[in-house]
Design an enzyme around this catalytic site. Structure first.
Site, PDB file in Angstrom:
ATOM      1  N   HIS A 157       0.819  -1.227   0.000  1.00 23.59           N
ATOM      2  CA  HIS A 157       0.000   0.000   0.000  1.00 23.59           C
ATOM      3  C   HIS A 157       0.853   1.278   0.000  1.00 23.59           C
ATOM      4  CE1 HIS A 157      -3.638  -2.261   0.489  1.00 23.59           C
ATOM      5  NE2 HIS A 157      -3.302  -2.735   1.661  1.00 23.59           N
ATOM      6  N   HIS A 169      -6.217  -7.317  -0.395  1.00 26.43           N
ATOM      7  CA  HIS A 169      -6.378  -5.878  -0.664  1.00 26.43           C
ATOM      8  C   HIS A 169      -5.615  -5.512  -1.934  1.00 26.43           C
ATOM      9  CE1 HIS A 169      -6.734  -6.403   3.764  1.00 26.43           C
ATOM     10  NE2 HIS A 169      -7.808  -5.660   3.561  1.00 26.43           N
TER      11      HIS A 169
HETATM   12 ZN    ZN Z   1      -4.030  -7.185   2.774  1.00 26.22          ZN
END
Ligand code: ZN
Length: 329
Positions: free
Chosen positions: A136, A177
């Protein structure tokens, strides 16, 4: 980067960790906690896999490896904010402690070390226990438990490596994610490929199917958004029907895996229902493509995975498959 000299390694699969990973303290009851690494190592031991691996410990990534991905000013800022004792960086979802900057440098260093050994032919593949995770992290912003984008740092290090360096690197991300940071740091390159399967809609909100790369990188991003409640059948259909053919067509010199295990059915941070065996099958699929395109060279980096049971079982299934494909079992 010093070796630890633990026995094993006859299969040619390496495991890289860093001594500081456990010192990154995210606070009480945070899902991204040091026990995650212990759970994986215990399971590898219990399943008789640890003895098949070459263990290494890695130190901090060199600054020039970090600045291929993140600006100096960002590195200086997060180091200073951690030094000042801030409880988080950029948003409360990136909690830090005094040891966190060192842990982040070492996680990136471990990713580079695993990659280097695979490129030099010392190992056929490697699993890297990175913590904090990385996918991320944006160029100049921490996000979602991540400070430095370990997998992109490793990809760029692979391209800069004098001995056995490569030009075309594929990153396959099966963390539940979407790896927003990884996509943004690779999508305009043209010689970097990024494929992600992820629950959608879900954090961080990026990763729709129409994000396919930009400019010179048009067509080098493949997102497979999967609805909440999806299980192995759906994920494997996309993985085998879409990701593997695109990967093969890209013809990478090296495959990096953003190996998060939070799509497991026990994971508290998703509504996806994978089983440990699904990770084994995805690993085998990648190994087959790797054998045909890049001499089997694969390096996987731990991303998420927050059920200790789901994480340990999935990571062990992944590592067992790497060992099988290395010819060790
Ligand atoms: Zn994750």
């Amino acid at each position: 980067m010093a070796g630890s000299g633990r026995p094993g390694g006859k299969t040619g699969v390496g495991l890289v960790s860093s001594p500081s990973a456990g010192a990154h303290d995210t606070g009480p009851a945070h899902p991204e906690r040091p026990e995650r690494l212990a759970a994986i190592l215990e399971r590898l031991e219990a399943e008789g896999l640890a003895g098949e691996l070459a263990f290494e410990e890695a130190g901090a990534a060199p600054v020039e490896a970090l600045t291929r991905v993140h600006p100096h000013a960002y590195l200086e800022r997060i180091a200073a904010e951690i030094e000042e004792g801030r409880p988080w960086i950029d948003s409360p979802d990136v909690p830090v402690s005094p040891a966190s900057y060192r842990a982040a440098l070492d996680a990136a260093g471990a990713a580079i070390e695993g990659t280097r050994r695979v490129l030099r032919g010392e190992w056929s593949s490697a699993f890297v226990l990175t913590r904090p995770p990385g996918h991320h992290a944006e160029r100049d912003r921490a996000m979602g438990f991540c400070l430095l984008n370990n997998v992109v740092i490793a990809a760029q290090a692979a391209r800069a490596e004098a001995e056995g360096g490569v030009s075309r690197v594929a990153i396959v991300d099966w963390d539940v994610h979407h790896g927003n940071g990884t996509q943004h740091l690779t999508e305009e390159d043209g010689e970097l490929f990024y494929a992600s399967l992820h629950q959608f809609p879900h954090y961080p909100g990026t990763g729709s199917a129409d994000e396919r790369g930009r400019g010179a990188g048009e067509g080098t991003v493949l997102n497979c958004p999967e609805p909440p409640g999806s299980g192995g059948a759906q994920w494997l259909a996309d993985f085998e029907g879409r990701v593997l053919p695109a990967l093969e067509a890209f013809a990478p010199d090296l495959i990096l895996i953003s190996a998060g295990f939070d799509a497991h059915r026990l994971d508290p941070l998703s509504e996806t229902l994978l089983e440990a065996r699904d990770y084994a099958r995805m690993t085998a699929g990648l190994a087959e493509v790797a054998a045909r395109t890049c001499g089997g060279r694969m390096v996987s980096l731990l991303e998420g995975g927050y059920s200790l049971e789901g994480l340990a079982a999935s990571a062990a299934a992944h590592v067992a498959t790497l060992i099988e494909w290395s010819g060790g079992r």
